[in-house]
Scaffold this motif. Structure first.
Motif, short mmCIF file in Angstrom:
data_model
loop_
_atom_site.label_atom_id
_atom_site.label_comp_id
_atom_site.label_asym_id
_atom_site.label_seq_id
_atom_site.Cartn_x
_atom_site.Cartn_y
_atom_site.Cartn_z
N VAL A 1 0.72 -1.19 0.04
CA VAL A 1 0.03 0.12 -0.14
C VAL A 1 1.03 1.39 -0.18
N MET A 2 0.58 1.98 -1.06
CA MET A 2 1.61 3.34 -1.29
C MET A 2 0.83 4.33 -1.78
N ARG A 3 1.37 5.70 -1.71
CA ARG A 3 0.91 7.00 -2.52
C ARG A 3 0.59 6.31 -3.84
N GLY A 4 -0.46 7.16 -4.45
CA GLY A 4 -0.75 6.87 -5.75
C GLY A 4 0.45 6.94 -6.71
N SER A 5 1.01 8.05 -6.44
CA SER A 5 2.00 8.53 -7.55
C SER A 5 3.31 7.58 -7.49
N ASP A 6 3.36 6.80 -6.29
CA ASP A 6 4.38 5.68 -6.37
C ASP A 6 4.20 4.43 -7.22
N VAL A 7 2.82 3.99 -7.39
CA VAL A 7 2.24 3.11 -7.82
C VAL A 7 3.13 2.70 -9.31
N PRO A 8 3.00 3.63 -10.29
CA PRO A 8 3.79 3.36 -11.51
C PRO A 8 5.36 3.16 -11.37
N THR A 9 5.93 3.70 -10.26
CA THR A 9 7.33 3.61 -10.06
C THR A 9 7.46 2.17 -9.58
N TYR A 10 6.83 1.79 -8.82
CA TYR A 10 7.06 0.32 -8.44
C TYR A 10 6.79 -0.67 -9.64
N VAL A 11 5.92 -0.31 -10.25
CA VAL A 11 5.63 -1.21 -11.31
C VAL A 11 6.51 -1.28 -12.66
N GLU A 12 6.82 0.12 -13.01
CA GLU A 12 7.90 0.17 -14.02
C GLU A 12 9.21 -0.54 -13.67
N TYR A 13 9.60 -0.57 -12.50
CA TYR A 13 11.01 -1.06 -11.93
C TYR A 13 10.76 -2.34 -11.59
N GLY A 14 9.68 -2.96 -11.54
CA GLY A 14 9.30 -4.55 -11.23
C GLY A 14 9.41 -4.85 -9.76
N ALA A 15 9.35 -3.57 -8.87
CA ALA A 15 9.27 -4.06 -7.48
C ALA A 15 7.98 -4.58 -7.14
N ALA A 16 6.94 -4.04 -8.21
CA ALA A 16 5.67 -4.82 -7.91
C ALA A 16 5.29 -5.03 -9.33
N ASP A 17 4.72 -6.39 -9.55
CA ASP A 17 4.32 -7.02 -10.78
C ASP A 17 3.36 -6.33 -11.36
N VAL A 18 2.13 -6.04 -10.48
CA VAL A 18 1.01 -5.43 -10.95
C VAL A 18 0.72 -4.08 -10.10
N GLY A 19 -0.06 -3.19 -10.83
CA GLY A 19 -0.53 -2.05 -9.50
C GLY A 19 -1.80 -1.47 -9.86
N ILE A 20 -2.44 -0.79 -8.97
CA ILE A 20 -3.85 -0.23 -9.14
C ILE A 20 -3.63 1.27 -8.77
N THR A 21 -3.87 1.90 -9.85
CA THR A 21 -3.99 3.51 -9.55
C THR A 21 -4.84 4.12 -10.56
N GLY A 22 -5.01 5.38 -10.25
CA GLY A 22 -5.99 6.29 -11.37
C GLY A 22 -5.22 6.38 -12.49
#
Ligand code: PRP
Length: 208
Positions: free
Chosen positions: A49-70
């Motif tokens: 769980v994180m700030r929305g603006s960090d979701v694309p960053t985590y997903v782009e760099y592969g720290a998360a496989d998928v993300g859910i954001t606006g």
């Protein structure tokens, strides 16, 4: 195999958790009553769980496989982002709009624009060939025109109540916004079955 899923805290989190639960992914402990940021979930998945603006960053760099954001967050992050947008979850629907004090006109002169969405605004006004000075703000954008900080704002409009309460009226729609599922490019290939299974289940939830 399990997936690491980055979630946008706040309103989006609240609305997407029941959808994930319907898709068979439920946190093993109550997210609301915990200060933790990483949660084990059913199926061996992990929710972060994180700030929305960090979701694309985590997903782009592969720290998360998928993300859910606006979609607003995704657009602001940039067009050449290295992730795939796979699904519109149909929640968090609103509009990204320009707004001005009631009765005022845009005119043709230079404008100051208060916004959290600096990249989107820059691209939008460039396309219109309008010279604007962008003033980055972190929140409560609607007070900027009242305080004389900006001529207009670019912000999210849902019910329009916040605009009305602050003497502003919505003008142009820049983008229709809703919550999206994004997928890391490598994960899309190396974890294809898991990613596809999640996309398919969530697609059913959205349709149902
Ligand atoms: C958003 C947005 C507006 C408000 C619009 O803020 O920035 O202020 O919602 O909603 P309305 O049209 O229904 O009044 P949010 O509450 O998400 O908080 P934020 O300022 O942290 O973005």
């Amino acid at each position: 195999m399990s997936l690491t899923i980055a979630l946008n805290r706040g309103r989006i989190l609240k609305e997407c958790l029941p959808m994930l639960a319907e898709a068979g992914i439920e946190p093993l402990e109550d997210i609301d009553s915990s200060r933790k940021l990483v949660f084990e979930a059913t199926g061996g998945h992990k929710l972060i769980v994180m700030r929305g603006s960090d979701v694309p960053t985590y997903v782009e760099y592969g720290a998360a496989d998928v993300g859910i954001t606006g979609k607003d967050t995704i657009l602001e992050y940039g067009r050449d982002a290295r992730f795939y947008e796979r699904l519109d979850l149909g929640i968090g629907r609103c509009k990204l709009m320009t707004a001005m004090p009631e009765g005022e006109e845009m005119g043709n002169g230079p404008l100051t624009v208060g916004t959290k969405f600096v990249n989107i605004s820059r691209a939008y006004f460039e396309e219109l060939n309008r010279h604007v000075t962008l003033i980055p703000l972190a929140g409560a954008i609607e007070i900027a025109p009242i305080m004389g900080l900006a001529d207009l704002i670019v912000d999210i409009v849902d019910t329009g109540n916040t605009l009305r309460a602050n003497g502003l009226t919505a003008r142009e729609t820049i983008a229709d916004i809703s919550t999206r599922l994004i997928v890391n490019r490598a994960a899309q290939k190396t974890r294809f079955d898991d990613v596809q299974s999640l996309v398919n289940k969530l697609r059913e939830v959205v349709a149902g």
